[in-house]
Enzyme design. Structure first.
Site, PDB file in Angstrom:
ATOM      1  N   ASP A  64      11.929  25.681  -1.886  1.00  0.00           N
ATOM      2  CA  ASP A  64      11.775  25.307  -0.481  1.00  0.00           C
ATOM      3  C   ASP A  64      11.005  26.356   0.317  1.00  0.00           C
ATOM      4  O   ASP A  64      10.963  27.536  -0.051  1.00  0.00           O
ATOM      5  CB  ASP A  64      13.149  25.139   0.178  1.00  0.00           C
ATOM      6  CG  ASP A  64      13.875  23.883  -0.264  1.00  0.00           C
ATOM      7  OD1 ASP A  64      13.411  23.223  -1.212  1.00  0.00           O
ATOM      8  OD2 ASP A  64      14.916  23.582   0.344  1.00  0.00           O
ATOM      9  N   HIS A 210      14.114  29.321  -3.224  1.00  0.00           N
ATOM     10  CA  HIS A 210      13.094  29.439  -2.187  1.00  0.00           C
ATOM     11  C   HIS A 210      11.969  30.341  -2.677  1.00  0.00           C
ATOM     12  O   HIS A 210      12.239  31.446  -3.184  1.00  0.00           O
ATOM     13  CB  HIS A 210      13.691  30.016  -0.900  1.00  0.00           C
ATOM     14  CG  HIS A 210      14.736  29.143  -0.282  1.00  0.00           C
ATOM     15  ND1 HIS A 210      16.038  29.111  -0.739  1.00  0.00           N
ATOM     16  CD2 HIS A 210      14.666  28.250   0.754  1.00  0.00           C
ATOM     17  CE1 HIS A 210      16.734  28.242  -0.009  1.00  0.00           C
ATOM     18  NE2 HIS A 210      15.935  27.712   0.897  1.00  0.00           N
TER      19      HIS A 210
END
Length: 258
Positions: A64, A210
């Site tokens: 992400d 992430h």
């Protein structure tokens, strides 16, 4: 990253507003509206993917908040060296700023998902605001690589149940959450992140990390090798769902009037 509770999923009644265009995958419209035999989708939870029940040793590695100009290319090098395809849930304004990184993702077989334009907590947003965040990002991805995302991940996992159904009905996009959370935004260190990926992997799992944190990228060689060492195979989210590979599909944006 804010420490908003990622799993806070509330309910909201909000009015539907007009949006400038509709993003839709032409092939997705011809596919059954079900994921792993869920049947007809009538509720937001039915349009939500956290894992896919399967006996096959498949997992989806997802990242992400990128693309990050320095870290994402490093991560792509690691994935390429191992022949792994991942799914990147990009923030629209980052996608618009670094289209060349998205082009590399597609060239190397990865999938690009929608993570909203500016990464807001969508709790309390109207339908129109949610769709604006999604549509602007779909447009940015489309302009960078010639196809829009077909799945969406809300920041912090926060999107009301009714709005998940609305998103699926109006954009043909399921909401993708996760079943393995590295909690790397808490910055626990690379060894902890790697351990969480390896030990948490399970058939049909969706792993959340992430590509904007140095420790996460440093953790990936050991994490990826460890998961493969357990006999798992990495696939993209579309592949895990049972759809054709995203990078090989003909997808387009359609005007709302079409």
């Amino acid at each position: 990253m804010s420490r908003v509770n990622r799993r806070a999923l509330l309910h909201l009644a909000a009015s539907t507003l007009a949006v400038p265009f509709v993003s839709r995958a032409t092939q997705a419209q011809s596919m059954p509206q079900s994921f792993a035999g869920r049947g007809e989708i009538r509720r937001g939870v039915d349009a939500t993917v956290t894992r896919i029940p399967t006996a096959q040793p498949y997992v989806a590695m997802t990242f992400d908040d990128g693309p990050h100009p320095r870290l994402t290319p490093q991560l792509l090098d690691m994935l390429s060296a191992r022949g792994i395809r991942a799914t990147f849930y990009v923030i629209g304004r980052n996608a618009a700023r670094y289209p060349q990184i998205l082009q590399r993702m597609v060239n190397e077989g990865h999938e690009i998902g929608n993570h909203t334009w500016s990464h807001p907590n969508l709790n309390g947003h109207s339908d129109g605001s949610v769709l604006n965040q999604v549509d602007r990002t779909n447009r940015a991805v489309y302009e960078a690589v010639g196809r829009p995302p077909v799945t969406m991940r809300p920041p912090y996992g926060n999107l009301y149940d009714r709005q998940r159904l609305m998103l699926h009905q109006t954009r043909a996009m399921p909401t993708v959450l996760w079943s393995v959370d590295t909690l790397d935004w808490q910055r626990p260190g690379s060894s902890v992140i790697s351990s969480r990926v390896v030990n948490g992997s399970h058939p049909g799992g969706v792993i959340l990390a992430h590509d904007i944190h140095t420790a996460t990228v440093r953790a990936m060689p050991a994490a990826l090798d460890g998961v493969m060492g357990r006999g798992f195979r990495f696939v993209t989210v579309s592949e895990l769902i049972g759809w054709p590979r995203w990078d090989r599909r003909r997808l387009r944006l359609v005007d709302a009037a079409s």
